[in-house]
Design a protein around this motif. Sequence first.
Motif, mmCIF file in Angstrom:
data_model
loop_
_atom_site.group_PDB
_atom_site.id
_atom_site.type_symbol
_atom_site.label_atom_id
_atom_site.label_comp_id
_atom_site.label_asym_id
_atom_site.label_seq_id
_atom_site.Cartn_x
_atom_site.Cartn_y
_atom_site.Cartn_z
ATOM 1 N N PHE A 94 0.833 -1.200 0.000
ATOM 2 C CA PHE A 94 0.000 0.000 0.000
ATOM 3 C C PHE A 94 0.872 1.256 0.000
ATOM 4 C CE2 PHE A 94 -4.627 -0.788 0.956
ATOM 5 C CZ PHE A 94 -4.606 -2.146 0.663
ATOM 6 N N GLY A 95 1.973 1.211 0.774
ATOM 7 C CA GLY A 95 2.873 2.354 0.819
ATOM 8 C C GLY A 95 3.531 2.619 -0.516
ATOM 9 N N ALA A 96 3.966 1.555 -1.206
ATOM 10 C CA ALA A 96 4.573 1.723 -2.531
ATOM 11 C C ALA A 96 3.568 2.290 -3.517
ATOM 12 C CB ALA A 96 5.116 0.384 -3.025
ATOM 13 N N THR A 97 2.293 1.886 -3.389
ATOM 14 C CA THR A 97 1.246 2.436 -4.258
ATOM 15 C C THR A 97 1.083 3.928 -4.036
ATOM 16 O OG1 THR A 97 0.074 0.312 -4.221
ATOM 17 C CG2 THR A 97 -1.188 2.243 -4.911
ATOM 18 N N SER A 98 1.077 4.348 -2.764
ATOM 19 C CA SER A 98 0.942 5.773 -2.478
ATOM 20 C C SER A 98 2.141 6.558 -2.982
ATOM 21 C CB SER A 98 0.753 5.998 -0.972
ATOM 22 O OG SER A 98 1.965 5.808 -0.260
ATOM 23 N N MET A 99 3.336 5.948 -2.956
ATOM 24 C CA MET A 99 4.519 6.601 -3.516
ATOM 25 C C MET A 99 4.357 6.822 -5.016
ATOM 26 S SD MET A 99 7.741 4.751 -1.626
ATOM 27 C CE MET A 99 8.344 5.367 -0.046
ATOM 28 N N GLY A 100 3.775 5.835 -5.688
ATOM 29 C CA GLY A 100 3.526 5.991 -7.111
ATOM 30 C C GLY A 100 2.534 7.100 -7.396
ATOM 31 N N ILE A 101 1.519 7.223 -6.550
ATOM 32 C CA ILE A 101 0.508 8.272 -6.740
ATOM 33 C C ILE A 101 1.115 9.656 -6.543
ATOM 34 C CG2 ILE A 101 -1.628 9.241 -5.810
ATOM 35 C CD1 ILE A 101 -2.486 6.364 -5.133
ATOM 36 N N ILE A 102 1.878 9.842 -5.464
ATOM 37 C CA ILE A 102 2.437 11.163 -5.181
ATOM 38 C C ILE A 102 3.515 11.537 -6.183
ATOM 39 C CG2 ILE A 102 4.354 10.513 -3.658
ATOM 40 C CD1 ILE A 102 1.844 13.393 -3.109
ATOM 41 N N SER A 103 4.069 10.557 -6.895
ATOM 42 C CA SER A 103 5.120 10.836 -7.877
ATOM 43 C C SER A 103 4.569 11.393 -9.178
ATOM 44 C CB SER A 103 5.921 9.552 -8.175
ATOM 45 O OG SER A 103 6.570 9.084 -7.008
ATOM 46 N N MET A 104 3.249 11.376 -9.349
ATOM 47 C CA MET A 104 2.654 11.957 -10.549
ATOM 48 C C MET A 104 2.813 13.478 -10.533
ATOM 49 S SD MET A 104 -0.849 9.696 -10.809
ATOM 50 C CE MET A 104 -0.791 7.905 -10.865
ATOM 51 N N ASP A 105 2.584 14.090 -11.647
ATOM 52 C CA ASP A 105 2.824 15.531 -11.806
ATOM 53 C C ASP A 105 1.635 16.327 -11.268
ATOM 54 O OD1 ASP A 105 4.108 17.844 -12.478
ATOM 55 O OD2 ASP A 105 3.487 17.798 -14.592
ATOM 56 N N TRP A 106 1.494 16.325 -9.929
ATOM 57 C CA TRP A 106 0.406 17.068 -9.302
ATOM 58 C C TRP A 106 0.798 18.536 -9.145
ATOM 59 C CZ3 TRP A 106 -3.879 14.238 -8.892
ATOM 60 C CH2 TRP A 106 -3.759 12.854 -8.745
ATOM 61 N N PRO A 107 -0.130 19.473 -9.362
ATOM 62 C CA PRO A 107 0.198 20.893 -9.154
ATOM 63 C C PRO A 107 0.387 21.247 -7.683
ATOM 64 C CG PRO A 107 -2.125 20.631 -9.729
ATOM 65 C CD PRO A 107 -1.486 19.291 -9.911
ATOM 66 N N ASP A 108 -0.267 20.490 -6.782
ATOM 67 C CA ASP A 108 -0.170 20.762 -5.348
ATOM 68 C C ASP A 108 -0.079 19.426 -4.607
ATOM 69 O OD1 ASP A 108 -0.230 21.656 -2.768
ATOM 70 O OD2 ASP A 108 -2.261 22.492 -2.847
ATOM 71 N N LYS A 109 1.133 18.959 -4.357
ATOM 72 C CA LYS A 109 1.320 17.645 -3.741
ATOM 73 C C LYS A 109 0.930 17.643 -2.271
ATOM 74 C CE LYS A 109 4.677 15.762 -6.953
ATOM 75 N NZ LYS A 109 5.836 14.878 -7.132
ATOM 76 N N ILE A 110 0.997 18.788 -1.610
ATOM 77 C CA ILE A 110 0.578 18.843 -0.211
ATOM 78 C C ILE A 110 -0.905 18.511 -0.099
ATOM 79 C CG2 ILE A 110 0.337 20.329 1.811
ATOM 80 C CD1 ILE A 110 2.790 21.841 0.949
ATOM 81 N N SER A 111 -1.713 19.022 -1.028
ATOM 82 C CA SER A 111 -3.146 18.714 -1.015
ATOM 83 C C SER A 111 -3.399 17.235 -1.251
ATOM 84 C CB SER A 111 -3.879 19.536 -2.085
ATOM 85 O OG SER A 111 -3.879 20.908 -1.748
ATOM 86 N N VAL A 112 -2.579 16.605 -2.094
ATOM 87 C CA VAL A 112 -2.744 15.173 -2.354
ATOM 88 C C VAL A 112 -2.496 14.378 -1.068
ATOM 89 C CG1 VAL A 112 -1.883 13.195 -3.667
ATOM 90 C CG2 VAL A 112 -2.111 15.427 -4.776
#
Length: 393
Positions: A343-361
């Motif tokens: 699950f942690g590795a999955t969340s790392m993959g999600i946060i690694s996307m090109d989000w404009p505001d990663k804190i909100s993610v």
Amino acid sequence: MQNKRILFLIALLSTFPPLSTDMYLPALPLLREEWQQPMGMVNLTLIGFFVSYCVFLLVYGPISDRYGRRGPLMAGISIYIVASAVCAVSNSIEMMIVCRVLQGAGAAAGSALSLAMCRDLFDAASRARIMAHLAIIMALAPMLAPIIGSWVIYLATWHWVFVIQVLLGTIAVFGVYRMEEPLKTFTTTSPLHAFGVYFRLMQNRRYISLMLGLSLLVFPTFAFIAGSPEIYMTEFGFSERRFGIFFGANAVFSMVGSFLFGHLSRCVSMEKIIAASFLGIALAGFWMLFWPLASALRLTLPMCTMAFFFGLSRPPSNNLTLEQVSHDIGAASSLMVFTFMIFGATSMGIISMDWPDKISVIGIMAATGGSLTLVFWLRFKSVFMRAMPARRK
């Protein structure tokens, strides 16, 4: 003196994961700039490590029960040393990803077998004291590793982070080579047959459902691990050393939360502590989402709060999950760590996307995960709590 050497060796083996990840975090923005790669590609060096690490956690245990601890440890640590050395001379992101995957496969040997060695070598009374020492070391490692890594990068280059890991691996493999085989009674069950225990555990609905529910809480934690270097160092311009301090603060608050549980549990019921922890994680996520000012504190303060409640929840929730199992406790523990890491590795993959505001993610992960887990707990807590008196009888 012999016991002190063994304790040092077990402590070193158990800290391979934080030493291999948190020490390396300050280098991520530097690799992005040096190799001109998107952050999502660079973060594959973290994701690949964790996926490989958690898969091999399930492998070393059954093999060591059949063939002993020394052989698998020597093999795993040797893989770790070679992979770390190649990481130090990597000149492309593809090469680094492959070596980090191998490094995770090797590091899993130390984590999987260090606790088994405690069981092999020490009686129950001594084991309790040793576990207390290991708990302190395991809490200190995530705090110190990024600080050490940031200073190494400041004084030299990121390559030397992996040189240090080679040296630590060499010390560990020398210690394993010198020790006697700790396992005295070998199982006659083949490793392949032993893996069947994991399929039996998957049929335990209470264990599986509670484990999956708790796994939602690792999403913001691992997203922070992967996303914080870019947020702090790229977005807010922190130096490597300052990043190490801010990152280590979360480990401090997590340790305080776990420490506080021991005192609260004497006067507050486990159900209330768990519910308050889940609520605290959810509120920290909403706090992060609705912070009105664009500053580093928007991540730091809610994340430290979240780390505190996560640390507060871990002792009772992990213990309660294992209480749902009457047999195969070791395998249940390994499967739980495996699930958390996936699950942690999955969340790392999600946060690694090109989000404009990663804190909100990260805030959305915390608010959603905390809220869903809280609702799940309030609805089914009586089902899970039944296992507590049943096991004590």
